[in-house]
Design an enzyme around this catalytic site. Structure first.
Site, PDB file in Angstrom:
ATOM      1  N   HIS A 147       0.835  -1.208   0.000  1.00  0.00           N
ATOM      2  CA  HIS A 147       0.000   0.000   0.000  1.00  0.00           C
ATOM      3  C   HIS A 147       0.875   1.265   0.000  1.00  0.00           C
ATOM      4  O   HIS A 147       0.756   2.107  -0.894  1.00  0.00           O
ATOM      5  CB  HIS A 147      -0.930  -0.019   1.221  1.00  0.00           C
ATOM      6  CG  HIS A 147      -1.882   1.126   1.267  1.00  0.00           C
ATOM      7  ND1 HIS A 147      -3.177   1.037   0.816  1.00  0.00           N
ATOM      8  CD2 HIS A 147      -1.735   2.411   1.684  1.00  0.00           C
ATOM      9  CE1 HIS A 147      -3.780   2.212   0.953  1.00  0.00           C
ATOM     10  NE2 HIS A 147      -2.924   3.055   1.491  1.00  0.00           N
ATOM     11  N   GLU A 148       1.767   1.363   0.972  1.00  0.00           N
ATOM     12  CA  GLU A 148       2.618   2.558   1.041  1.00  0.00           C
ATOM     13  C   GLU A 148       3.578   2.590  -0.150  1.00  0.00           C
ATOM     14  O   GLU A 148       3.895   3.667  -0.654  1.00  0.00           O
ATOM     15  CB  GLU A 148       3.397   2.609   2.371  1.00  0.00           C
ATOM     16  CG  GLU A 148       2.529   2.611   3.633  1.00  0.00           C
ATOM     17  CD  GLU A 148       1.437   3.678   3.662  1.00  0.00           C
ATOM     18  OE1 GLU A 148       1.646   4.775   3.095  1.00  0.00           O
ATOM     19  OE2 GLU A 148       0.351   3.415   4.236  1.00  0.00           O
ATOM     20  N   HIS A 203       1.802   4.321  -2.913  1.00  0.00           N
ATOM     21  CA  HIS A 203       1.839   5.780  -2.712  1.00  0.00           C
ATOM     22  C   HIS A 203       3.220   6.327  -3.096  1.00  0.00           C
ATOM     23  O   HIS A 203       3.341   7.362  -3.749  1.00  0.00           O
ATOM     24  CB  HIS A 203       1.600   6.120  -1.234  1.00  0.00           C
ATOM     25  CG  HIS A 203       0.150   6.097  -0.813  1.00  0.00           C
ATOM     26  ND1 HIS A 203      -0.816   6.872  -1.430  1.00  0.00           N
ATOM     27  CD2 HIS A 203      -0.486   5.439   0.189  1.00  0.00           C
ATOM     28  CE1 HIS A 203      -1.991   6.669  -0.812  1.00  0.00           C
ATOM     29  NE2 HIS A 203      -1.818   5.796   0.156  1.00  0.00           N
ATOM     30  N   GLU A 228      -4.695   7.654  -3.527  1.00  0.00           N
ATOM     31  CA  GLU A 228      -5.169   6.400  -2.949  1.00  0.00           C
ATOM     32  C   GLU A 228      -5.356   5.332  -4.035  1.00  0.00           C
ATOM     33  O   GLU A 228      -5.227   4.137  -3.766  1.00  0.00           O
ATOM     34  CB  GLU A 228      -6.463   6.658  -2.170  1.00  0.00           C
ATOM     35  CG  GLU A 228      -6.828   5.600  -1.145  1.00  0.00           C
ATOM     36  CD  GLU A 228      -5.808   5.403  -0.019  1.00  0.00           C
ATOM     37  OE1 GLU A 228      -4.960   6.285   0.205  1.00  0.00           O
ATOM     38  OE2 GLU A 228      -5.862   4.336   0.607  1.00  0.00           O
TER      39      GLU A 228
HETATM   40 ZN    ZN Z   1      -3.332   5.160   1.517  1.00  0.00          ZN
END
Ligand code: ZN
Length: 498
Positions: free
Chosen positions: A262-263, A266, A292
């Site tokens: 997830h990170e 980003h 996101e």
């Molecule tokens: Zn996020």
């Protein structure tokens, strides 16, 4: 380059220097600062933030942006895009005078205090009066900013410029009308065994595996690093320094794995923004929803796919043979996609997550348009959780008091979380059409073609286009619920055999 443009560029770069310094100090505070440093660090950050505010509101810069906006036909395309975005931001902030901003920031600090106390005592009524004040200020803010159709549109603009209720309503109607019965069907099916995902997973082995995942997805360790912190986050200190953090839970390797993906998603976005326009809108993310979308795309469409684990599962098995050698890939794949309704948004699976957001969106809209009163909020919340998730809310802490957003005066923020998933589904479906052998490459552990595609379609544009236009440019269509619907029907239909 005109003299005015070069002044504008210099000022925005100085501003970015200050913001980068704040980011560096914040990272240090979250990751390694000794506890006695806190009071001074808060001062240091506040001092720099004050300087940044002065710079941003400096009358000469404001006038220069206005002047450049009037003459934008004489600028290059990239310059004109920067100026347009800066002018839009400025126009919004100029509508909120100093008196209003002060009243609001006072209400926010009181709101935060009240929320902390209410949470501690597990009693919404202690937060309700402060929230009523915050909502009244948000309604005033919407009137000051102005809107065409719905006052909520003016608030959305702060987080997701270009997005309106008229675009969001049909998307959330999809959640209400399609996802509600679909998630119920999944819940009714036999639940997979995921007991083997908890056990004892060595800290160092997990950590090394997380670094491998980040490296192989294309995260540049010469332009970033990973550390641990209480909650995972990504922070941009400069285009050459985008850091991520994770949490390693020795009882459960899932926390670390999904947070890395997830990170990492980003961070790949931040590392791929055009550095040559450092400090200017083109070097920044398009919106929270687009940000996101990048994390959810890697976390869910790649990281929770069977194809991805066809390559990585044998790697993971060799790292944790005692825990996983007798578990098949299919059993593992079913376990990591287990769905379960719950009370807490941040712990929700990729189906139920959107009910949490839908509920907040409906309640916020009601509060802003005046059809719902803060005194009725708790009952409305509990009723909605029963209706959409079939769960009974036992207390306020696990209910209406669970998120910090309202206490911070953030109304209009929640929809960006769901938008991330819907943009991700639409972009990923497009990538599958445009990249030959995408899934086959992922089965071989190679996601480089996907990253190149994202660089070209999403990352390199920064904030040149607002999110709705970016979506149309990438997929030829406005954002819609349909690609997400197709994605979950295919995936969960296969998983559960319907
Ligand atoms: Zn996020």
């Amino acid at each position: 380059m005109s003299k005015a443009y070069s002044y504008y560029q210099d000022q925005l770069r100085t501003l970015a220097d200050l913001e980068g310094a704040i980011a560096g100090l914040s990272w240090d505070k979250e990751v390694i600062m000794p506890s006695k440093g806190h009071p001074y660090r808060s001062r240091q950050i506040a001092t720099l933030a004050g300087m940044a505010h002065e710079l941003k509101t400096d009358p000469k810069l404001v006038a220069t942006i206005d002047e450049l906006y009037q003459q934008r036909a004489d600028l290059s395309e990239a310059e004109a895009a920067n100026v347009l975005r800066s002018w839009e931001d400025q126009r919004r902030s100029l509508k909120l005078d100093k008196d209003f901003v002060m009243r609001q920031s006072q209400a926010i600090s009181q709101g935060y205090e009240a929320w902390l106390k209410a949470r501690e005592q597990n009693d919404f009524s202690l937060f309700e009066p402060a929230l009523a004040t915050l909502v009244a200020l948000k309604r005033e803010e919407a009137e000051r900013i102005g809107y065409e159709e719905h006052p909520y549109d003016a608030l959305l603009e702060e987080y997701e410029p270009g997005m309106t209720c008229a675009q969001l309503d049909p998307i959330f109607a999809g959640v209400r009308e399609h996802l509600t019965p679909f998630a119920a069907k999944v819940r009714a099916a036999e639940s997979p065994d995921d007991g083997f995902l908890v056990g004892s997973f060595d800290w160092q082995k997990q950590w090394d595996f997380g670094l491998q995942l980040l490296r192989e997805m294309g995260y540049d360790f010469e332009a970033g690093r990973q550390d641990t912190s209480p909650h995972p986050f990504t922070i941009n200190i400069s285009p050459g320094d985008v850091r991520v953090t994770t949490v390693v839970d020795t009882q459960d390797f899932q926390t670390m794995t999904w947070s890395c993906l997830h990170e990492g998603g980003h961070a790949l976005y931040e590392q791929g923004l055009p550095a040559d326009d450092y400090g200017l809108p083109r070097s920044r993310a398009a919106s929270l929803g687009i940000h996101e979308s990048q994390s959810r795309l890697w976390e869910n469409h790649v990281g929770r796919s069977r194809d991805y684990w066809q390559y990585y599962y044998p790697v993971l098995q060799s790292i944790f043979p005692d825990q996983l050698q007798d578990i098949s890939l299919d059993a593992f794949y079913r376990a990591i996609n287990k769905v379960q309704p719950g009370l807490i948004r941040t712990q929700a699976d990729e189906l139920h997550y959107h009910f949490h957001v839908l509920i907040r969106y409906e309640l916020e809209k009601g509060l802003v348009e005046g059809s719902l009163n803060t005194s009725e909020l708790k009952e409305a919340w509990n009723e909605a959780y029963e209706r959409y998730l079939g769960v009974e809310v036992p207390d306020d802490r696990q209910g209406v008091l669970q998120d910090i957003h309202w206490a911070h005066g953030s109304i209009g923020y929640f929809p960006t979380y769901s938008l991330g998933s819907f943009y991700a589904a639409q972009f990923y479906a497009q990538a599958q059409q445009e990249i030959p052998d995408l899934q086959e490459n992922i089965r071989k552990g190679d996601s480089s073609a996907l990253l190149s595609w994202l660089r070209k379609k999403v990352h390199q544009h920064g904030r040149q286009y607002l999110a709705p236009e970016l979506c149309r440019r990438i997929t030829g269509e406005p954002l819609s619920y349909e690609p997400f619907r197709e994605y979950v029907e295919r995936k969960y239909g296969t998983l559960y055999g319907f």
